[in-house]
Design an enzyme around this catalytic site. Structure first.
Site, PDB file in Angstrom:
ATOM      1  CG  HIS A 119     -14.172  14.851  -7.516  1.00 24.12           C
ATOM      2  ND1 HIS A 119     -14.820  13.843  -8.183  1.00 24.12           N
ATOM      3  CD2 HIS A 119     -13.115  14.272  -6.892  1.00 24.12           C
ATOM      4  CE1 HIS A 119     -14.193  12.703  -7.966  1.00 24.12           C
ATOM      5  NE2 HIS A 119     -13.157  12.919  -7.177  1.00 24.12           N
ATOM      6  CD  GLU A 123     -17.458  17.959 -11.209  1.00 25.79           C
ATOM      7  OE1 GLU A 123     -16.405  17.883 -10.542  1.00 25.79           O
ATOM      8  OE2 GLU A 123     -17.778  17.096 -12.059  1.00 25.79           O
ATOM      9  CB  SER A 139     -18.142  13.660 -17.943  1.00 20.93           C
ATOM     10  OG  SER A 139     -19.490  13.254 -17.809  1.00 20.93           O
ATOM     11  CB  CYS A 190     -17.273  11.022 -10.437  1.00 21.16           C
ATOM     12  SG  CYS A 190     -17.517  11.817  -8.825  1.00 21.16           S
ATOM     13  CB  CYS A 232     -19.648  15.519  -9.279  1.00 22.29           C
ATOM     14  SG  CYS A 232     -18.058  15.713  -8.426  1.00 22.29           S
TER      15      CYS A 232
END
Lengths: 147, 147
Positions: free
Chosen positions: B54, B56, B79, B81, B84
């Site tokens: 992802h 991040e 935002s 998950c 993360c």
């Protein structure tokens, strides 16, 4: 729920050992679908300078894109940290088998609260190997779990 | 706590856009230490077939090994998950700035409960870009969040 296949516990251990012999943290994992091995992996912090490559994460990365994990079990040589526990929940992996809850733990309740079945294999070779590593390399160990 | 540097919101957006132009999910991130950029990254699910990458996570991987994240802020275009969010908590990242809580969200409370300061940048270009992607690629989006 508590039944598990010792072959996959041993594959996670072999992965942990492989990492140790390469100078890394001895933590390994295996992803299993309906009794068949999907992928295996191990911690790559030292080997690849990769802080997100815990054993479970490396194993999931090696499995590549999956449509669903709903019939899978993740075997891990050491109890998952919050990163790995969050990933198991996000990926909706329904079941994990942990070889060692003695040297690290605490996220089993979080996993269960999110519907993950957690089995403790209490695999002595994994426990002994991790314990010896932590004793010998406390700084690397603390870096890996950010403590 | 709610103050943030718009330059880094824009770097996370640029990373998201870079991923979109490469055929990937438009989600990017930037890691910042005391006002200086440490690393930037974006989702690599499609590009590298990597389910754990992802935005991040890719950004944290690219930052390499860090002794501590205690003076760092993670900027993310969407935002986080549960994977993360778990990682942010495990790495003890004290603060995150989220550009988009409209297209995805729900883990802000978990982050705050674990002591993470969460700021919402409500960055319209990030929101619009993600919304358009989801509308056009619902299957890829659902695969990315395992829904």
């Amino acid at each position: 729920m508590d039944g598990f296949d010792i072959r996959f516990v041993e594959i996670a251990f072999e992965e942990a050992r492989k990492s140790l012999l390469a100078g890394g943290l001895p933590i390994g994992a295996a992803l299993v679908n309906d009794g068949a091995l999907v992928s295996r992996g191990h911690n790559q912090r030292i080997q690849n300078g990769d802080p997100i490559a815990h054993g479970e994460m490396d194993c999931l990365r090696r499995a590549g894109r999956q449509k669903s994990y709903k019939s899978m079990t993740l075997y891990t040589s050491l109890s998952p940290c919050m990163m790995c526990a969050g990933t198991i929940v996000q990926f909706k992996i329904p079941r994990i088998v942990i070889s060692d809850t003695e040297n690290f733990g605490g996220n089993e309740a979080f996993l269960r609260e999110h519907g993950v079945a957690v089995a403790d294999a209490a695999h002595q070779p994994s426990i002994t190997q991790m314990q010896a590593f932590i004793k010998k390399n406390p700084t690397l160990w603390h870096e890996d779990i950010m403590e």
